[in-house]
Motif scaffolding. Structure first.
Motif, PDB file in Angstrom:
ATOM      1  N   CYS A   1       6.252  41.859   9.190  1.00 22.58           N
ATOM      2  CA  CYS A   1       5.772  42.875   8.243  1.00 22.58           C
ATOM      3  C   CYS A   1       5.292  44.085   9.044  1.00 22.58           C
TER       4      CYS A   1
ATOM      5  N   CYS B   1       5.284  40.921   0.607  1.00 24.76           N
ATOM      6  CA  CYS B   1       4.076  40.469   1.306  1.00 24.76           C
ATOM      7  C   CYS B   1       4.067  38.950   1.319  1.00 24.76           C
ATOM      8  N   TRP B   2       3.747  38.352   2.483  1.00 29.20           N
ATOM      9  CA  TRP B   2       3.742  36.894   2.583  1.00 29.20           C
ATOM     10  C   TRP B   2       2.653  36.235   1.743  1.00 29.20           C
ATOM     11  N   LEU B   3       1.634  36.996   1.330  1.00 30.11           N
ATOM     12  CA  LEU B   3       0.583  36.420   0.473  1.00 30.11           C
ATOM     13  C   LEU B   3       1.149  35.926  -0.848  1.00 30.11           C
TER      14      LEU B   3
ATOM     15  N   HIS C   1      -0.089  44.500  -3.064  1.00 31.46           N
ATOM     16  CA  HIS C   1       0.074  44.644  -1.609  1.00 31.46           C
ATOM     17  C   HIS C   1      -1.219  45.186  -0.988  1.00 31.46           C
ATOM     18  N   PRO C   2      -1.655  44.655   0.146  1.00 29.55           N
ATOM     19  CA  PRO C   2      -2.893  45.150   0.766  1.00 29.55           C
ATOM     20  C   PRO C   2      -2.872  46.662   1.024  1.00 29.55           C
TER      21      PRO C   2
ATOM     22  N   CYS D   1      -3.343  45.284   8.813  1.00 29.84           N
ATOM     23  CA  CYS D   1      -3.676  44.497   7.617  1.00 29.84           C
ATOM     24  C   CYS D   1      -4.829  43.533   7.874  1.00 29.84           C
TER      25      CYS D   1
ATOM     26  N   PRO E   1       8.824  39.911   5.242  1.00 27.33           N
ATOM     27  CA  PRO E   1       8.696  39.357   3.885  1.00 27.33           C
ATOM     28  C   PRO E   1       9.807  39.836   2.968  1.00 27.33           C
TER      29      PRO E   1
ATOM     30  N   VAL F   1      -3.758  39.624   7.720  1.00 30.71           N
ATOM     31  CA  VAL F   1      -2.599  39.225   8.532  1.00 30.71           C
ATOM     32  C   VAL F   1      -2.642  37.729   8.889  1.00 30.71           C
ATOM     33  N   MET F   2      -1.467  37.079   8.800  1.00 28.33           N
ATOM     34  CA  MET F   2      -1.318  35.663   9.170  1.00 28.33           C
ATOM     35  C   MET F   2      -0.246  35.585  10.266  1.00 28.33           C
TER      36      MET F   2
ATOM     37  N   PHE G   1       3.396  46.365   8.313  1.00 26.35           N
ATOM     38  CA  PHE G   1       1.991  46.730   8.068  1.00 26.35           C
ATOM     39  C   PHE G   1       1.033  45.821   8.842  1.00 26.35           C
ATOM     40  N   HIS G   2       1.563  44.773   9.520  1.00 26.99           N
ATOM     41  CA  HIS G   2       0.648  43.743  10.023  1.00 26.99           C
ATOM     42  C   HIS G   2      -0.407  44.252  11.020  1.00 26.99           C
TER      43      HIS G   2
HETATM   44 FE1  SF4 Z   1      -0.623  41.838   5.290  1.00 37.38          FE
HETATM   45 FE2  SF4 Z   1       0.974  39.792   5.919  1.00 37.38          FE
HETATM   46 FE3  SF4 Z   1       1.125  40.893   3.515  1.00 37.38          FE
HETATM   47 FE4  SF4 Z   1       1.997  42.216   5.640  1.00 37.38          FE
HETATM   48  S1  SF4 Z   1       2.851  40.316   4.827  1.00 37.38           S
HETATM   49  S2  SF4 Z   1       0.762  43.032   4.009  1.00 37.38           S
HETATM   50  S3  SF4 Z   1       0.514  41.598   7.186  1.00 37.38           S
HETATM   51  S4  SF4 Z   1      -0.619  39.780   4.383  1.00 37.38           S
END
Ligand code: SF4
Length: 327
Positions: free
Chosen positions: A290, A321-323, A251-252, A296, A308, A299-300, A292-293
């Protein structure tokens, strides 16, 4: 329930109601907002997060010091959320709590002996002679020896480290199966922190207790617990075995926390990144998607719109996390 599991948390929510006045609709601080995990017998978790992440609220709710808004807390097949005040006395014996502030946790007008005897008396445990044996043994275990030097003292006659040893002795005197330690060394001098953490880990292993260690400091947990859970804004965002999480953070937010740990090497220190800028979000009105966006760097668009899922990306390694989403 798998009989190696001591504690099962299912979609736990703790929302605190606030109102400006009786005419306005209530608002809710969503301190814990849908947390699930299992804790096996004899295993330990470090619950790591910034101030305001909800980690202390989660710990206190597991102990039923706060009322959950929704979800279940299953301890040895019993749903603790369904127990009334009287039935909770059984649970109190099975759990121990080590507070952050040893100075406030001990009654100033009680001797150390009386402080340690109190939970035994409340729970009607032992004869006076048996209780005395238990108290002396508890003091020996936390290395307050010779015990005769300590049993007649009052808390103000002890150092901060000695007081925290008394808090630990009191929490463990009834041999609980689960201990929750909330920032147990954050108010102590740096010189005694490692000693207290080593003591806690040794006692946890010796008595095969399960433990949840709450901290904001990822640097102190490396060799301390079996698991690390990362908490952000009321949610668990990453969970893994300690070594796996340290070696392979996903996670970022976890990566940023690890990169912000001070490194003794000045060359590495120069390359070190800081925790992402910005404040933890307002939990009355948390960010969409999210949480945290807003902080982050990856971020997308989807991060701002959808929450997520909690995905097991690798064996026993979960991340929100969407990544890492396959969808
Ligand atoms: Fe960053 Fe998106 Fe993952 Fe949240 S879901 S931690 S905003 S990449």
């Amino acid at each position: 329930m798998n009989n190696s599991i001591l504690l099962k948390i299912e979609n736990l929510k703790v929302w605190f109601e606030i109102r400006k006045n009786i005419l306005t609709p209530p608002m809710y601080v969503k301190a814990v907002d849908g947390i699930s995990f299992d804790l096996k017998k004899g295993e330990s978790i470090s619950l790591v997060g910034e101030s305001g992440s909800g980690k202390t609220t989660l710990g206190r709710t597991i102990l039923r010091l706060y009322e959950p808004t929704d979800g279940n807390i299953i301890f040895e097949d019993k749903d603790i959320t369904k127990l009334d005040f009287k039935s909770l006395s059984w649970y109190r014996k099975e759990t121990g709590f080590i507070q952050q502030d040893p100075f406030g946790a001990l009654a100033p007008h009680f001797t150390i002996y009386k402080i340690l005897e109190e939970p035994l008396l409340i729970n009607k445990i032992g004869t006076p002679a048996e209780r005395r044996d238990m108290i002396l043994k508890a003091l020996e275990e936390v290395k307050l020896t010779p015990v005769s030097d300590f049993i007649g003292k009052y808390p103000h006659m002890l150092s901060g480290g000695q007081m925290q040893r008394v808090v630990i002795a009191r929490a463990l005197i009834m041999r609980p199966k689960l201990v929750i330690a909330d920032e147990p060394v954050s108010m102590l001098d740096a010189s005694v922190r490692i000693e207290i953490l080593d003591l806690l880990r040794d006692l946890q292993e010796k008595h095969h207790m399960s433990m949840i260690y709450i901290t904001h400091d990822l640097a102190t947990v490396r060799a301390f617990t079996n698991w690390i859970f990362i908490m952000y804004a009321g949610n668990l965002v990453e969970r893994a075995k300690t070594e796996e999480l340290i070696e392979n953070p996903l996670h970022p937010y976890t990566k940023a926390l690890l990169e912000a740990i001070p490194d003794p090497d000045p060359e590495n220190r120069r390359r070190m990144r800081k925790v992402p800028e910005g404040e933890p979000p307002n939990l009355i009105n948390p960010p969409t998607g999210c949480r945290f966006h807003p902080r982050c760097q990856y971020v997308m668009d989807i991060c701002k719109e959808a929450i997520p899922e909690d995905i097991e990306v690798e064996k026993e390694h979960w991340v929100r996390c969407w990544l890492y989403s396959k969808g």
